[in-house]
Design a protein around this motif. Structure first.
Motif, short mmCIF file in Angstrom:
data_model
loop_
_atom_site.label_atom_id
_atom_site.label_comp_id
_atom_site.label_asym_id
_atom_site.label_seq_id
_atom_site.Cartn_x
_atom_site.Cartn_y
_atom_site.Cartn_z
N HIS A 63 0.82 -1.22 0.00
CA HIS A 63 0.00 0.00 0.00
C HIS A 63 0.85 1.27 0.00
O HIS A 63 0.38 2.34 -0.40
N SER A 66 0.99 3.57 -3.14
CA SER A 66 -0.01 4.59 -3.47
C SER A 66 0.46 6.00 -3.14
O SER A 66 -0.09 6.98 -3.63
N THR A 93 -2.27 0.54 -5.04
CA THR A 93 -1.24 1.26 -5.81
C THR A 93 -1.67 2.66 -6.24
O THR A 93 -0.90 3.36 -6.89
N GLY A 94 -2.89 3.07 -5.89
CA GLY A 94 -3.33 4.42 -6.21
C GLY A 94 -3.58 4.63 -7.69
O GLY A 94 -3.99 3.71 -8.40
#
Length: 366
Positions: A63, A66, A93-94
């Motif tokens: 995470h 991200s 991962t945004g």
């Protein structure tokens, strides 16, 4: 003192506690290449030591991506696409762009239509909520397809970092080792193995003065059989060479056993073919449905193997799911094991798999 990280798995090194990840004897700190004791034993003796990280720990690490501006390279095992596809990756991962790579394409029969396979991967990714920039097929072990991938990564990263992500056992570290070898001639720079959870932290490989490529810990998908077998059995069910499809002509009320890991009962329908795509080392046995329960109880772990007796202690009990197969070429996928293709359909089957393993139905891949 500045933190030093294992070159093999990416974890921070320490000499205080042998039971914790990153342990390195004080006598080894001055070696030219420093790797933790776990990676050393994995590399030289093929031994796997348990670590204290949980599945959620790995997700929290991923995470962190991200919060960066980067290119994400997502790798799936093309032999186990459904089991190795990380659902919800976009949340981890945004808004970073993603390239999807299908690894282990060398395991599929040579007759496989690769363009059709790429189109199917794009559509399946989209259906699962993942927007990808492009799709490629490679063999990390054999170095196939790397020229196109290298060009795409360089073009789409736009000078930014690259993060390689994927489930455990999809070949991320082998992929990165191949990239390093092609650019520098260095072989086996980071630790690889059959076994899940080899990479324990981010491993940073410089691309230029301003950016790096990162190997990330594998995301654990507990619906894959690989997490419930011994190391020895994992080698048997993990294909090493091109799959040789096995064809069985079945009447209704007949059963196929896939080692002792899974079972398919042909409940109702016209006689037809069932084509198995599994590791060439996995034994498939046919019997009558009426005696299938007794056959399993008598032969599991012996005639029906793998699993070995030790794996049987790890495996959850088999549970069944009955499915109506439409009149079209259909695959029944058992994550981490393989799949059965039914060319004609229009039948009813029951599939028995270990509890927690989720089968999936798809239009035939091949």
């Amino acid at each position: 003192m500045e933190a030093i990280y294992c070159e093999g798995c990416g974890v921070e090194l320490q000499s205080e506690n042998k039971e914790k990840a990153g342990y390195l004897p004080k006598s080894a700190w001055n070696n030219e290449h420093v790797i933790c004791q776990r990676c050393f034993r994995l590399k030289h003796y093929n031994e796997v030591q348990d670590v204290e990280f949980t599945d959620d720990d790995y997700l929290r690490m991923i995470h962190q991506i991200s919060d960066t501006n980067c290119l994400v390279v997502k790798i799936v095992d093309i032999f186990d696409f459904n089991g190795s596809f990380i659902s919800g990756l976009q949340r981890l991962t945004g808004s970073n762009p993603i390239i999807l790579i299908g690894n282990k394409v060398d395991l599929l029969p040579k007759s496989t239509n690769r363009n059709k396979l790429i189109h199917w991967m794009k559509k399946t990714a989209s259906d699962n909520g993942l927007k990808v920039q492009d799709v490629f097929l490679i063999s990390a072990a054999k170095g196939q397809g790397f020229q196109e991938v290298e060009q795409a990564i360089e073009e789409k990263r736009k000078g930014q970092d690259v993060y390689v992500v994927g489930c455990t056992n999809v070949g991320k570290s082998t992929f990165i080792n191949q990239l390093i070898n092609r650019s520098s001639g260095v072989e086996d720079a980071i630790t690889t193995s059959y076994f899940p959870g080899t990479t324990l932290g981010f491993i940073q490989i410089p691309l230029d003065d301003h950016s790096s490529l990162f190997d990330t810990p594998g995301v654990v998908n507990r619906s894959q059989i690989v997490h419930y077998v011994t190391d020895k059995d994992l080698k048997l069910i993990t294909p090493k060479k091109e799959i040789k499809p096995k064809v069985y002509q079945l009447q209704d009320k007949q059963t196929l056993f896939f080692g002792g890991f899974a079972r398919l009962d042909f409940e109702r329908g016209m006689k037809q073919s069932f084509i198995g795509y599994f590791s060439n080392q996995l034994m498939i046995h046919r019997t009558k449905l009426v005696q299938a329960d007794e056959f399993y109880e008598k032969h599991v772990g012996e005639l029906l193997q793998p699993p070995s007796a030790k794996s049987l202690e790890l495996l959850p009990p088999l549970v069944k799911q009955t499915v109506k197969i439409p009149h079209e070429r259909t695959d029944i996928v058992i994550p981490g094991l393989g799949w059965v293709m039914i060319p004609e359909g229009g039948i009813t089957i029951t599939v028995h798999v270990p509890k927690g393993i989720h089968i999936s139905i798809r239009k035939a891949l091949i």
